[in-house]
Design a protein around this motif. Sequence first.
Motif, mmCIF file in Angstrom:
data_model
loop_
_atom_site.group_PDB
_atom_site.id
_atom_site.type_symbol
_atom_site.label_atom_id
_atom_site.label_comp_id
_atom_site.label_asym_id
_atom_site.label_seq_id
_atom_site.Cartn_x
_atom_site.Cartn_y
_atom_site.Cartn_z
ATOM 1 N N LEU A 120 0.840 -1.190 0.000
ATOM 2 C CA LEU A 120 0.000 0.000 0.000
ATOM 3 C C LEU A 120 0.880 1.246 0.000
ATOM 4 O O LEU A 120 1.906 1.294 0.691
ATOM 5 C CB LEU A 120 -0.893 0.013 1.248
ATOM 6 C CG LEU A 120 -2.088 -0.937 1.277
ATOM 7 C CD1 LEU A 120 -2.782 -0.845 2.632
ATOM 8 C CD2 LEU A 120 -3.070 -0.631 0.171
ATOM 9 N N PRO A 121 0.517 2.255 -0.778
ATOM 10 C CA PRO A 121 1.313 3.487 -0.777
ATOM 11 C C PRO A 121 1.364 4.081 0.623
ATOM 12 O O PRO A 121 0.384 4.034 1.374
ATOM 13 C CB PRO A 121 0.548 4.398 -1.747
ATOM 14 C CG PRO A 121 -0.829 3.827 -1.847
ATOM 15 C CD PRO A 121 -0.679 2.361 -1.644
ATOM 16 N N ALA A 122 2.539 4.601 0.970
ATOM 17 C CA ALA A 122 2.720 5.160 2.313
ATOM 18 C C ALA A 122 1.822 6.382 2.483
ATOM 19 O O ALA A 122 1.961 7.377 1.772
ATOM 20 C CB ALA A 122 4.175 5.532 2.533
ATOM 21 N N GLY A 132 2.289 7.987 8.399
ATOM 22 C CA GLY A 132 3.588 8.603 8.652
ATOM 23 C C GLY A 132 3.565 9.502 9.878
ATOM 24 O O GLY A 132 4.483 9.463 10.702
ATOM 25 N N ILE A 133 2.514 10.299 10.001
ATOM 26 C CA ILE A 133 2.385 11.172 11.170
ATOM 27 C C ILE A 133 2.196 10.352 12.447
ATOM 28 O O ILE A 133 2.778 10.662 13.503
ATOM 29 C CB ILE A 133 1.217 12.158 10.974
ATOM 30 C CG1 ILE A 133 1.580 13.189 9.896
ATOM 31 C CG2 ILE A 133 0.848 12.850 12.284
ATOM 32 C CD1 ILE A 133 0.471 14.162 9.570
ATOM 33 N N LYS A 134 1.411 9.304 12.346
ATOM 34 C CA LYS A 134 1.172 8.444 13.511
ATOM 35 C C LYS A 134 2.474 7.825 14.012
ATOM 36 O O LYS A 134 2.760 7.820 15.219
ATOM 37 C CB LYS A 134 0.171 7.356 13.135
ATOM 38 C CG LYS A 134 -0.239 6.451 14.273
ATOM 39 C CD LYS A 134 -1.276 5.444 13.798
ATOM 40 C CE LYS A 134 -1.689 4.510 14.932
ATOM 41 N NZ LYS A 134 -2.687 3.503 14.456
ATOM 42 N N GLU A 135 3.283 7.317 13.092
ATOM 43 C CA GLU A 135 4.561 6.710 13.475
ATOM 44 C C GLU A 135 5.533 7.761 14.014
ATOM 45 O O GLU A 135 6.267 7.510 14.979
ATOM 46 C CB GLU A 135 5.168 5.991 12.271
ATOM 47 C CG GLU A 135 4.381 4.770 11.831
ATOM 48 C CD GLU A 135 4.886 4.200 10.510
ATOM 49 O OE1 GLU A 135 5.910 4.720 10.005
ATOM 50 O OE2 GLU A 135 4.261 3.262 9.987
ATOM 51 N N SER A 161 17.822 7.521 17.062
ATOM 52 C CA SER A 161 18.826 8.589 16.954
ATOM 53 C C SER A 161 18.182 9.878 16.473
ATOM 54 O O SER A 161 17.166 9.856 15.780
ATOM 55 C CB SER A 161 19.928 8.163 15.977
ATOM 56 O OG SER A 161 19.400 8.095 14.657
ATOM 57 N N PRO A 162 18.785 11.037 16.817
ATOM 58 C CA PRO A 162 18.262 12.323 16.329
ATOM 59 C C PRO A 162 18.224 12.378 14.796
ATOM 60 O O PRO A 162 17.313 12.950 14.210
ATOM 61 C CB PRO A 162 19.247 13.345 16.906
ATOM 62 C CG PRO A 162 19.810 12.672 18.117
ATOM 63 C CD PRO A 162 19.887 11.223 17.781
ATOM 64 N N GLN A 163 19.228 11.763 14.152
ATOM 65 C CA GLN A 163 19.269 11.778 12.695
ATOM 66 C C GLN A 163 18.084 11.017 12.086
ATOM 67 O O GLN A 163 17.500 11.459 11.091
ATOM 68 C CB GLN A 163 20.582 11.158 12.202
ATOM 69 C CG GLN A 163 21.830 11.953 12.538
ATOM 70 C CD GLN A 163 22.271 11.774 13.996
ATOM 71 O OE1 GLN A 163 21.771 10.888 14.688
ATOM 72 N NE2 GLN A 163 23.193 12.633 14.420
ATOM 73 N N SER A 164 17.726 9.905 12.696
ATOM 74 C CA SER A 164 16.619 9.110 12.159
ATOM 75 C C SER A 164 15.291 9.850 12.300
ATOM 76 O O SER A 164 14.425 9.767 11.428
ATOM 77 C CB SER A 164 16.537 7.751 12.863
ATOM 78 O OG SER A 164 16.238 7.917 14.248
ATOM 79 N N GLU A 215 11.418 14.395 7.240
ATOM 80 C CA GLU A 215 11.606 14.808 5.850
ATOM 81 C C GLU A 215 10.858 13.881 4.889
ATOM 82 O O GLU A 215 10.289 14.327 3.885
ATOM 83 C CB GLU A 215 13.099 14.832 5.504
ATOM 84 C CG GLU A 215 13.850 15.990 6.140
ATOM 85 C CD GLU A 215 13.196 17.333 5.841
ATOM 86 O OE1 GLU A 215 12.850 17.592 4.675
ATOM 87 O OE2 GLU A 215 13.025 18.126 6.799
ATOM 88 N N ALA A 216 10.832 12.583 5.202
ATOM 89 C CA ALA A 216 10.073 11.651 4.370
ATOM 90 C C ALA A 216 8.583 11.966 4.432
ATOM 91 O O ALA A 216 7.860 11.877 3.428
ATOM 92 C CB ALA A 216 10.331 10.215 4.833
#
Length: 622
Positions: free
Chosen positions: A273-275, A280-283, A299-302, A308-309
């Motif tokens: 299924l398309p993301a 995305g907001i929930k995660e 991590s802060p980077q993740s 951004e995704a």
Amino acid sequence: MASSPCGNSNFDSGLEIKTRSVEQTLIPLVSQITTLINHKDKPKKSERTLAAIHRVGQAVSVAVGRFVAVGEAIAAENQELKDEMGQACFEARRAGDAIAQLTDVGSALPSQLDGRVTVFSDRTAMVKAARLLLSSVTKVLVLADRIVIKQIITSRNKVLVTLDHLERVSTFQEFVQIFSQFGNEMVEFAHLTGDRQNDLKDEKKKARMAAARAVLEKCTMMLLTASKTCLRHPDCESARINKDAVFHRMRCALEQVIEIVTEARSCGENRILPASIYNGIKEFKSGVECLRENLYSLSPQSMSSQLEALVERTEDFTDSAYTSHEQRQAILGLCQLARQDTQQLVHAWVEAQSVHAKEATKDMEVAILKTSQSVSDLRRELHKVAVGRASDLLKVHGEQLPLRALKAAGAEGNLEEVAEYSRTLTEQKEQLVETCRLLCHVSGTEPLEITCIHAEETFHVIGPQIISAAQTLALHPSSKIAKENLEVFCEAWESQLCDMALLLREINDVFEGRRGDKRPYLSLPRPGVSVTPFILINEQTSMAKLGLELRLLSSDVDTEVEKWEDQEHEIVRQSQSLIQILIHHSLGVAVAQEFEHDAKSQKVLRHRKKCHMNGGEWVNVI
């Protein structure tokens, strides 16, 4: 401690129950077996209670014997299940005999202190016997469930063969004869798949099944008129294109049904299924809020990459030609705010880690709240844009101007006007397809996402079919069959608009917290009336008998339980709390909440779905 009558047999924890009927049939047995096991907590029994326990054990053994007899009969009639079913029946009978032996009064010993009888001295043996019984009975039921799948596959194969014959007919007489047979086979297939759909536990599979069945339902009438038109005008290229598209779509829907019931891994099933932005907001919010408990969970980077995704997915909104300037600016502004809040959170987070803090600092707590709020505001704005656009489109399409113009131009034989209004319809189709894609982003549940994808695909397919039907009519303006065919495809378009209006309402309900994940899908029956334990057209089939035998088992045990002394009734109450534990840890499944549908109410729901227009406005759209 005595040896176990069951030996060293291991419980098969690999079984997965995928249907509600099997699961609900097992619950009473789990309850009664749990009651028997719990009675071991009080090894000293009165003679009256001891006699009742003995009768319960014997009742379980006798009922299992009846149950196994039906399972063995099924094995005899289905050679492909003979070995597996035979082994499962053997283990069930052995477990039933073990329970009878462990509850046998003759094996009880009087206490040296008070003379009262002590039973169930081997608790481990009783637990093993109970687990083996549950495992083997479950396996019998799951194996018997394969018969339902086999029926669906057989029914599908019959439909496919007749569909091939229909595609090759060359005379009206032959077509009428074969289509009559096809109609009967489709009715049988619809019953089997509808019952199976209602019985599925997985809500995503239920939604996919609903989408496939909706395609078959709507395409049946299209197939009739498209085939008649092609027979009436055999040299018409647009008529052939129209007919071929219907046959292709029906075959794809039939294949999707089989993929679902057999869990085959085809290209369609493997398509992820398309993301969605909602997920995305929930995660993202979940990861942010987890920092309160664990500063080192990610991590802060993740976290920055995850945001951004998420922002990248909003380009489906901002890049759309149909998004207003104000809406685009609002979305971009909220994305930027979310970036800023996330950066502040990362800064506070890194500082907390530098001093080896064990929990979120005050600055972090403030940043967590601000970040969660900003992404929630983004979600709210995206929902507003998607739902607002869908509402506006439904109002515009309620006027049905392109469809009416195409019908008129076709009836007049005006190919130029047909081409002109075809371009208008194509543009509206693209708007609807894109809007369905945006609704998928904010739908809120996976079943609703699947329904959005189905709506998108339907508009994408039916639009060109309407155009080819209009072209055929324009080439043969006096053809009643060509006119009827165009009318059928236009009605399918209008029906999908009605489905989209219902979908829009569901998405709003989920957003506002009025409903959960479960919903009636498309033209499915409404919940409220029970279905049989095993959902087959013929209620006298072997599987129905299996369900009956297992209920007889529980009935026998219930009769004895009611006779136990009042002080023992607390154990019955305690057993209820252990039902889900046994099912989770011994069977590997969860007790599903009751969600059953009455298949006979399908026409009523379709009637309720039908949208009515009043002065060009949709009355029950929003």
